[in-house]
Design an enzyme around this catalytic site. Structure first.
Site, PDB file in Angstrom:
ATOM      1  N   PHE A   1     -72.904  38.291 -48.250  1.00 49.76           N
ATOM      2  CA  PHE A   1     -72.473  39.292 -48.942  1.00 49.76           C
ATOM      3  C   PHE A   1     -71.877  40.310 -48.138  1.00 49.76           C
ATOM      4  O   PHE A   1     -72.395  40.707 -47.289  1.00 49.76           O
ATOM      5  CB  PHE A   1     -73.385  39.849 -50.010  1.00 49.76           C
TER       6      PHE A   1
ATOM      7  N   CYS B   1     -77.604  38.076 -46.428  1.00 52.04           N
ATOM      8  CA  CYS B   1     -78.030  36.816 -46.109  1.00 52.04           C
ATOM      9  C   CYS B   1     -77.977  36.108 -44.625  1.00 52.04           C
ATOM     10  O   CYS B   1     -78.516  35.022 -44.439  1.00 52.04           O
ATOM     11  CB  CYS B   1     -77.294  35.806 -46.999  1.00 52.04           C
TER      12      CYS B   1
ATOM     13  N   GLU C   1     -66.988  27.209 -48.337  1.00 52.31           N
ATOM     14  CA  GLU C   1     -67.419  26.409 -47.254  1.00 52.31           C
ATOM     15  C   GLU C   1     -66.889  25.168 -47.017  1.00 52.31           C
ATOM     16  O   GLU C   1     -66.863  24.723 -46.033  1.00 52.31           O
ATOM     17  CB  GLU C   1     -69.139  26.500 -47.296  1.00 52.31           C
TER      18      GLU C   1
ATOM     19  N   HIS D   1     -74.621  27.152 -45.314  1.00 50.58           N
ATOM     20  CA  HIS D   1     -75.048  28.124 -46.105  1.00 50.58           C
ATOM     21  C   HIS D   1     -75.626  27.783 -47.363  1.00 50.58           C
ATOM     22  O   HIS D   1     -76.487  28.117 -47.764  1.00 50.58           O
ATOM     23  CB  HIS D   1     -74.211  29.252 -46.081  1.00 50.58           C
TER      24      HIS D   1
ATOM     25  N   LYS E   1     -81.338  25.087 -48.755  1.00 47.61           N
ATOM     26  CA  LYS E   1     -81.624  26.039 -49.801  1.00 47.61           C
ATOM     27  C   LYS E   1     -82.084  25.266 -50.980  1.00 47.61           C
ATOM     28  O   LYS E   1     -82.691  25.929 -51.984  1.00 47.61           O
ATOM     29  CB  LYS E   1     -80.500  26.978 -49.942  1.00 47.61           C
TER      30      LYS E   1
ATOM     31  N   HIS F   1     -83.024  30.386 -51.361  1.00 47.74           N
ATOM     32  CA  HIS F   1     -82.299  31.501 -50.562  1.00 47.74           C
ATOM     33  C   HIS F   1     -83.086  32.647 -50.226  1.00 47.74           C
ATOM     34  O   HIS F   1     -83.194  33.518 -51.073  1.00 47.74           O
ATOM     35  CB  HIS F   1     -81.134  31.893 -51.540  1.00 47.74           C
TER      36      HIS F   1
END
Lengths: 89, 404
Positions: free
Chosen positions: B390, B162, B305, B294, B326, B331
């Site tokens: 990830f 990502c 976050e 994010h 997003k 995403h």
């Protein structure tokens, strides 16, 4: 819950987590067994394969310990919903 | 060391085929999330995604050329074309020879790979399409961009899930800043809507059965997206000298690794990346007015976050805005960092805060100003864009409004 079902599930957890089966009881918590959320997803995958069942995401999120895991599997095998929300909330 | 200007922007996404459409959707708080069309979802636990609506290669590539380019690389080229045209670059032989192309992609041409696997494993055929490898490779986007513009400078692709596009943009920024390259074309692209990959995402149990609601108490996970976004970067003085339009400046890039878990995020790792970006930009936390989060909409990310933002910004966290776009473009994995950098750039340039769409209920554990549902006018001088991948690989970009 039958002893046979409990034993089959203990074997799946022991194999997936690579821990001795003796450590796993119906009353074990995930913390005791070192099961984090990713491990939980892996164990559910192995249980789906073992019993040819599908565990929905909403039910998966409710499962916090071995007892809930075993009860959920038992419900799904019996053809019912695995959703423990009605039982635990 | 040069200051670095963004002189060209291009994007194709669930929010539209151009930057103009993308920006308009952000202002309107309009989500591009809907039922997935490119794959049969009847045996999947989720149905929705943020696809490029009714995409067909025909307006962009003739049939023969399209055979050679997977959808994900087509998005890279389309976005690069718009960005390069927008920048109005006058290509000299010297520029072509030294410009850098750095792209990001997570799964590359996996739709082509998926079709190949289907042929071999399911249909029992003894061959796959001869171009399977060149279409699947994650660098295909960068390669086709280089061919499109005749660029023979340093060109490569970064794959960090990502964070891919954020890492790519960061590296291009450093190259232009240091003078290693006189120009950079950089961003990311992704096209993950093939059945095999969707099945893999289903197995992680992080995809929402309805929509993406970052920071909302009733959030149920992420929604996959696709598309591509590219930026043209040049030294600010060179851009001014040729009278280029300057959208914003990139001022900082920070990275970190969580060293924690292969899927679960770490607040400390995220905080370290944000601090690194601020340090690279030589700006104080109090100067930041907007964070493009994010913000995947998973329980884990949004909580972590929020905690990281509070750790970095202290009391200033209550004065800045944090939204997740997003919620609108999904995403987009390897394209996410680029689409989100673009959102931050447009926010600075046009003086508005993109909203977090689909927001229903405040979550006490995510108690920042998430700009719920409707965009707001705001004059922001500095913004950052977060990407937390990830495997715990984090990348944060910092931007400054031009002319401030």
């Amino acid at each position: 819950m039958s002893d046979e079902l409990i034993q089959r599930i203990r074997i799946v957890i022991a194999n997936t987590q690579r821990i001795p089966i003796e450590k796993i009881t119906i009353d074990s918590s995930f913390e005791e067994l070192g099961i984090d959320s990713m491990d939980g997803v892996n164990i559910l995958f192995a249980l789906e394969n073992e019993f040819d069942i599908t565990i929905p995401d909403e039910a998966a999120k409710q499962i916090r310990n071995v007892r809930q895991m075993m009860e959920g599997v038992e419900r799904l095998i019996a053809g019912g919903a695995a959703d423990t929300a009605a039982v635990t909330s | 060391m040069h200051r670095v200007a963004v002189t060209g922007i291009g994007a194709i996404s669930a929010l539209g085929r151009t930057v103009e459409e993308f920006g308009r959707a952000l202002r309107q708080g309009r989500s591009g999330i809907g039922p997935i069309q490119s794959a049969d979802c009847s045996s999947l636990r989720f149905r929705n995604g943020a696809e490029v609506a009714a995409y067909d290669h025909s307006p962009y590539f003739d049939d023969k050329r399209a055979d050679f380019i997977d959808r994900f690389a087509q998005f890279a080229v389309i976005a690069a074309r718009e960005a390069v045209a927008d920048a109005g670059i006058e290509w000299s032989p010297d520029l072509r020879e030294n410009a850098a192309i750095i792209t990001g992609s997570c799964v590359g041409g996996q739709a082509t790979e998926d079709a190949g696997f289907h042929s071999v494993y399911k249909m029992g055929q003894n061959r796959v399409h001869p171009l399977t490898i060149p279409k699947t490779m994650a660098n295909a986007g960068a390669s086709h961009i280089s061919m499109e513009f005749g660029i023979t400078g340093p060109s490569y692709t970064i794959s960090t899930a990502c964070s891919s596009a954020s890492h790519a943009i960061g590296q291009a920024f450093w190259m232009v800043r240091s003078g290693a390259a006189p120009l950079g074309i950089t961003g990311g692209s992704e096209a993950p809507f093939s059945f095999g990959i969707l099945k893999a995402w289903e197995a992680l149990r992080v995809v929402s059965p309805d929509t993406c609601r970052p920071f909302s108490k009733d959030r149920t996970g992420m929604i996959l997206g696709e598309g591509g976004a590219m930026l043209v970067l040049e030294p600010l003085d060179a851009a001014r000298a040729r009278g280029a339009r300057i959208h914003a400046e990139i001022v900082g890039f920070g990275m970190s690794a969580d060293a924690c878990h292969i899927t679960q995020p770490s607040s400390a790792g995220a905080a370290r990346a944000m601090r690194a970006a601020l340090c690279d930009a030589r700006v104080m936390p109090e100067t930041i007015g907007y964070i493009n989060a994010h913000g995947t909409g998973t329980q884990a990310n949004d909580l972590t976050e929020t905690s990281a933002v509070r750790a970095v910004f202290g009391t200033h966290a209550d004065r800045l805005a944090v939204s997740s776009t997003k919620s609108m473009h999904g995403h987009a994995l390897g394209a996410a960092g680029a689409l989100e950098a673009l959102a931050a750039i447009l926010a600075l340039r046009d003086g508005f805060l993109p909203p977090t769409a689909n927001y229903n209920q405040p979550d006490p554990a995510c108690d920042l100003d998430v700009v719920p549902n409707a965009s707001r006018e705001a004059d922001i001088e500095y913004a950052i864009s977060n990407s937390f991948a990830f495997g715990g690989l984090n990348a944060v970009l910092a931007f400054r409004r031009h002319g401030s």
